[in-house]
Motif scaffolding. Structure first.
Motif, PDB file in Angstrom:
ATOM      1  N   GLN A 164     -58.357  70.704 -15.245  1.00 27.59           N
ATOM      2  CA  GLN A 164     -57.172  71.511 -15.565  1.00 27.59           C
ATOM      3  C   GLN A 164     -56.573  71.132 -16.920  1.00 27.59           C
ATOM      4  OE1 GLN A 164     -54.235  71.891 -12.316  1.00 27.59           O
ATOM      5  NE2 GLN A 164     -55.161  70.034 -11.529  1.00 27.59           N
ATOM      6  N   SER A 165     -57.283  70.318 -17.698  1.00 28.41           N
ATOM      7  CA  SER A 165     -56.765  69.809 -18.980  1.00 28.41           C
ATOM      8  C   SER A 165     -55.375  69.205 -18.834  1.00 28.41           C
ATOM      9  CB  SER A 165     -56.700  70.916 -20.036  1.00 28.41           C
ATOM     10  OG  SER A 165     -57.896  71.595 -20.087  1.00 28.41           O
ATOM     11  N   PRO A 166     -55.224  68.194 -18.000  1.00 28.39           N
ATOM     12  CA  PRO A 166     -53.891  67.623 -17.818  1.00 28.39           C
ATOM     13  C   PRO A 166     -53.464  66.802 -19.032  1.00 28.39           C
ATOM     14  CG  PRO A 166     -55.491  66.259 -16.690  1.00 28.39           C
ATOM     15  CD  PRO A 166     -56.246  67.444 -17.248  1.00 28.39           C
ATOM     16  N   GLN A 167     -52.167  66.619 -19.135  1.00 23.19           N
ATOM     17  CA  GLN A 167     -51.619  65.826 -20.227  1.00 23.19           C
ATOM     18  C   GLN A 167     -51.493  64.365 -19.776  1.00 23.19           C
ATOM     19  OE1 GLN A 167     -47.520  66.726 -20.312  1.00 23.19           O
ATOM     20  NE2 GLN A 167     -47.103  65.750 -22.279  1.00 23.19           N
ATOM     21  N   ILE A 168     -51.403  64.212 -18.450  1.00 23.42           N
ATOM     22  CA  ILE A 168     -51.198  62.874 -17.869  1.00 23.42           C
ATOM     23  C   ILE A 168     -52.318  62.636 -16.857  1.00 23.42           C
ATOM     24  CG2 ILE A 168     -49.649  61.483 -16.421  1.00 23.42           C
ATOM     25  CD1 ILE A 168     -47.398  63.528 -17.295  1.00 23.42           C
ATOM     26  N   LEU A 169     -52.846  61.411 -16.850  1.00 26.70           N
ATOM     27  CA  LEU A 169     -53.855  61.070 -15.841  1.00 26.70           C
ATOM     28  C   LEU A 169     -53.377  59.860 -15.041  1.00 26.70           C
ATOM     29  CD1 LEU A 169     -56.714  61.705 -14.744  1.00 26.70           C
ATOM     30  CD2 LEU A 169     -57.597  60.054 -16.391  1.00 26.70           C
ATOM     31  N   LEU A 170     -53.335  60.015 -13.734  1.00 23.76           N
ATOM     32  CA  LEU A 170     -52.953  58.913 -12.853  1.00 23.76           C
ATOM     33  C   LEU A 170     -54.219  58.423 -12.156  1.00 23.76           C
ATOM     34  CD1 LEU A 170     -49.867  60.621 -11.142  1.00 23.76           C
ATOM     35  CD2 LEU A 170     -49.919  59.275 -13.260  1.00 23.76           C
ATOM     36  N   ALA A 171     -54.483  57.132 -12.210  1.00 22.28           N
ATOM     37  CA  ALA A 171     -55.718  56.607 -11.616  1.00 22.28           C
ATOM     38  C   ALA A 171     -55.360  55.493 -10.635  1.00 22.28           C
ATOM     39  CB  ALA A 171     -56.633  56.082 -12.714  1.00 22.28           C
ATOM     40  N   ASP A 172     -55.672  55.719  -9.367  1.00 19.21           N
ATOM     41  CA  ASP A 172     -55.340  54.729  -8.344  1.00 19.21           C
ATOM     42  C   ASP A 172     -56.560  53.862  -8.038  1.00 19.21           C
ATOM     43  OD1 ASP A 172     -54.065  53.286  -6.432  1.00 19.21           O
ATOM     44  OD2 ASP A 172     -53.480  54.994  -5.180  1.00 19.21           O
ATOM     45  N   GLU A 173     -56.547  52.651  -8.526  1.00 21.11           N
ATOM     46  CA  GLU A 173     -57.650  51.690  -8.349  1.00 21.11           C
ATOM     47  C   GLU A 173     -59.005  52.295  -8.713  1.00 21.11           C
ATOM     48  OE1 GLU A 173     -57.627  49.180  -5.012  1.00 21.11           O
ATOM     49  OE2 GLU A 173     -55.452  49.199  -4.771  1.00 21.11           O
ATOM     50  N   PRO A 174     -59.158  52.767  -9.954  1.00 25.23           N
ATOM     51  CA  PRO A 174     -60.399  53.454 -10.327  1.00 25.23           C
ATOM     52  C   PRO A 174     -61.629  52.557 -10.349  1.00 25.23           C
ATOM     53  CG  PRO A 174     -59.054  53.070 -12.259  1.00 25.23           C
ATOM     54  CD  PRO A 174     -58.217  52.695 -11.090  1.00 25.23           C
ATOM     55  N   ILE A 175     -61.447  51.231 -10.399  1.00 21.49           N
ATOM     56  CA  ILE A 175     -62.642  50.376 -10.489  1.00 21.49           C
ATOM     57  C   ILE A 175     -62.791  49.434  -9.306  1.00 21.49           C
ATOM     58  CG2 ILE A 175     -62.819  50.488 -12.999  1.00 21.49           C
ATOM     59  CD1 ILE A 175     -61.540  47.697 -13.107  1.00 21.49           C
ATOM     60  N   THR A 176     -61.936  49.593  -8.302  1.00 23.78           N
ATOM     61  CA  THR A 176     -62.060  48.725  -7.129  1.00 23.78           C
ATOM     62  C   THR A 176     -63.403  48.980  -6.446  1.00 23.78           C
ATOM     63  OG1 THR A 176     -59.683  48.666  -6.841  1.00 23.78           O
ATOM     64  CG2 THR A 176     -60.999  48.135  -4.903  1.00 23.78           C
ATOM     65  N   GLY A 177     -64.139  47.932  -6.193  1.00 19.96           N
ATOM     66  CA  GLY A 177     -65.428  48.058  -5.502  1.00 19.96           C
ATOM     67  C   GLY A 177     -66.601  48.348  -6.421  1.00 19.96           C
ATOM     68  N   LEU A 178     -66.348  48.517  -7.731  1.00 23.15           N
ATOM     69  CA  LEU A 178     -67.464  48.783  -8.650  1.00 23.15           C
ATOM     70  C   LEU A 178     -67.979  47.477  -9.261  1.00 23.15           C
ATOM     71  CD1 LEU A 178     -66.203  51.906 -10.659  1.00 23.15           C
ATOM     72  CD2 LEU A 178     -67.472  51.823  -8.508  1.00 23.15           C
ATOM     73  N   ASP A 179     -69.265  47.489  -9.642  1.00 24.46           N
ATOM     74  CA  ASP A 179     -69.780  46.291 -10.311  1.00 24.46           C
ATOM     75  C   ASP A 179     -69.260  46.251 -11.753  1.00 24.46           C
ATOM     76  OD1 ASP A 179     -71.498  47.795 -12.053  1.00 24.46           O
ATOM     77  OD2 ASP A 179     -72.898  48.009 -10.382  1.00 24.46           O
ATOM     78  N   VAL A 180     -69.575  45.146 -12.440  1.00 23.65           N
ATOM     79  CA  VAL A 180     -68.986  44.913 -13.764  1.00 23.65           C
ATOM     80  C   VAL A 180     -69.325  46.034 -14.751  1.00 23.65           C
ATOM     81  CG1 VAL A 180     -68.955  43.333 -15.728  1.00 23.65           C
ATOM     82  CG2 VAL A 180     -69.047  42.433 -13.415  1.00 23.65           C
ATOM     83  N   ILE A 181     -70.592  46.444 -14.767  1.00 15.47           N
ATOM     84  CA  ILE A 181     -71.017  47.472 -15.733  1.00 15.47           C
ATOM     85  C   ILE A 181     -70.345  48.812 -15.421  1.00 15.47           C
ATOM     86  CG2 ILE A 181     -73.013  48.768 -16.626  1.00 15.47           C
ATOM     87  CD1 ILE A 181     -73.222  45.904 -17.408  1.00 15.47           C
ATOM     88  N   ALA A 182     -70.352  49.199 -14.149  1.00 13.01           N
ATOM     89  CA  ALA A 182     -69.732  50.478 -13.761  1.00 13.01           C
ATOM     90  C   ALA A 182     -68.230  50.445 -14.049  1.00 13.01           C
ATOM     91  CB  ALA A 182     -70.001  50.770 -12.293  1.00 13.01           C
ATOM     92  N   SER A 183     -67.596  49.295 -13.781  1.00 12.60           N
ATOM     93  CA  SER A 183     -66.161  49.161 -14.069  1.00 12.60           C
ATOM     94  C   SER A 183     -65.891  49.378 -15.545  1.00 12.60           C
ATOM     95  CB  SER A 183     -65.648  47.761 -13.713  1.00 12.60           C
ATOM     96  OG  SER A 183     -65.812  47.520 -12.363  1.00 12.60           O
ATOM     97  N   GLN A 184     -66.740  48.754 -16.361  1.00 12.73           N
ATOM     98  CA  GLN A 184     -66.572  48.890 -17.814  1.00 12.73           C
ATOM     99  C   GLN A 184     -66.709  50.346 -18.254  1.00 12.73           C
ATOM    100  OE1 GLN A 184     -69.334  46.530 -20.030  1.00 12.73           O
ATOM    101  NE2 GLN A 184     -67.903  44.810 -20.095  1.00 12.73           N
ATOM    102  N   GLN A 185     -67.700  51.041 -17.691  1.00 15.95           N
ATOM    103  CA  GLN A 185     -67.911  52.445 -18.065  1.00 15.95           C
ATOM    104  C   GLN A 185     -66.689  53.281 -17.704  1.00 15.95           C
ATOM    105  OE1 GLN A 185     -71.525  53.402 -15.985  1.00 15.95           O
ATOM    106  NE2 GLN A 185     -72.795  53.115 -17.797  1.00 15.95           N
ATOM    107  N   VAL A 186     -66.156  53.049 -16.508  1.00 17.39           N
ATOM    108  CA  VAL A 186     -64.991  53.825 -16.073  1.00 17.39           C
ATOM    109  C   VAL A 186     -63.786  53.502 -16.960  1.00 17.39           C
ATOM    110  CG1 VAL A 186     -63.317  54.119 -14.192  1.00 17.39           C
ATOM    111  CG2 VAL A 186     -65.768  54.186 -13.707  1.00 17.39           C
ATOM    112  N   MET A 187     -63.557  52.214 -17.227  1.00 17.87           N
ATOM    113  CA  MET A 187     -62.402  51.843 -18.054  1.00 17.87           C
ATOM    114  C   MET A 187     -62.555  52.377 -19.475  1.00 17.87           C
ATOM    115  SD  MET A 187     -60.276  50.546 -16.047  1.00 17.87           S
ATOM    116  CE  MET A 187     -59.010  50.320 -17.298  1.00 17.87           C
TER     117      MET A 187
END
Ligand SMILES: Nc1ncnc2c1ncn2[C@@H]1O[C@H](COP(=O)(O)OP(=O)(O)O)[C@@H](O)[C@H]1O
Ligand SMILES: [Mg+2]
Length: 242
Positions: A164-187
């Motif tokens: 929806q092309s938002p202006q604000i993004l809220l992320a609730d624990e986006p990297i919980t449970g991910l490995d180090v590489i996947a966490s880095q990609q998401v962040m």
């Protein structure tokens, strides 16, 4: 242009008998356009409730929420929701659907039933594909999300929030449970949205080091109240365990 994209004043949400107090207990915070804020706190502090309240998913008992200067109420909520994308804790994808169909679900809120009754329009599908491509997931567009890795699923969820092309993004624990590489990609995906598109981001995280690496500002909640709001450096010294 308003001074703040998000402003909470004395925000209080429902009383929880189990806690013997309201879940959010008088939150005051102001967030400017383009800030990257990390939301920290122990489990049960109220982080998810605060993010959910910003998209109108939690009844407000007292106080106000303003988004771009507009006070949230049942009349303004639909318009406000268009400005805000949300990554729910745990992803919240529909596992049986393909990645692209999950992304398309992100525009259900802004299309009428008539517009989606015979499937999504070609323009929406192209946009969904473009977003998946940006997330590095062109190859996975037609795969069921249940078959994707945790990191890939989280990036599908980001694409869904962005449709929806938002202006604000809220992320609730986006990297919980991910490995180090996947966490880095998401962040790094979040960091890019922030730096290249000027998106305002609020993310719940649990890792102070990662928080300091990506965000400029931290808001720490404890028992439904803000106990710290300031720069991210030196958090480790102040909060040994959040
Ligand atoms: N719908 C609800 N009804 C009753 N209590 C709730 C509800 N949602 C959350 N809570 C309680 O409110 C507190 C804060 O929850 P939450 O916002 O999920 O915390 P966090 O995300 O910081 O872990 C917790 O004690 C939780 O049990
Ligand atoms: Mg939570």
């Amino acid at each position: 242009m308003h001074d703040y994209v998000i402003e909470c004043q004395n925000l209080e949400t429902a009383y929880a008998a189990s806690l013997n107090r309201p879940i959010l207990n008088g939150i005051n915070c102001q967030i400017k356009q383009g800030e990257f804020v990390v939301l920290l706190g122990l489990n049960g502090a109220g982080k998810s409730t605060l993010l959910r309240s910003l998209v109108g998913l939690v009844p407000i008992e007292r106080g106000t929420i303003q988004i771009n200067g507009v006070t949230m109420n049942p009349r303004t909520l639909t318009a406000i929701r268009r400005d805000i994308g949300m990554l729910f804790q745990g992803g919240g994808l529909i596992r049986q659907l393909s990645a692209i169909d999950n992304v398309l679900c992100g525009c259900l809120g802004v299309r009428t039933t008539w517009q989606t009754l015979w499937g999504f329009g070609k323009r929406d599908r192209l946009l969904a594909l473009k977003l998946l491509e940006q997330m590095g997931l062109s190859e996975q567009a037609d795969q069921k999300t249940a078959q994707l890795s945790g990191g890939q699923q989280q990036r599908v969820a980001i694409a869904r929030a962005l449709i929806q092309s938002p202006q604000i993004l809220l992320a609730d624990e986006p990297i919980t449970g991910l490995d180090v590489i996947a966490s880095q990609q998401v962040m790094q995906t979040l960091a890019k949205l922030h730096s290249q598109q000027g998106m305002t981001i609020i993310s719940v995280l649990h890792d102070l080091r990662i928080a300091a690496e990506y965000a400029q500002r931290a808001i720490v909640l404890e028992a439904g109240r803000v106990v710290y709001d300031g720069p991210c450096n030196n958090l480790q010294a102040q909060f040994s365990q959040v």
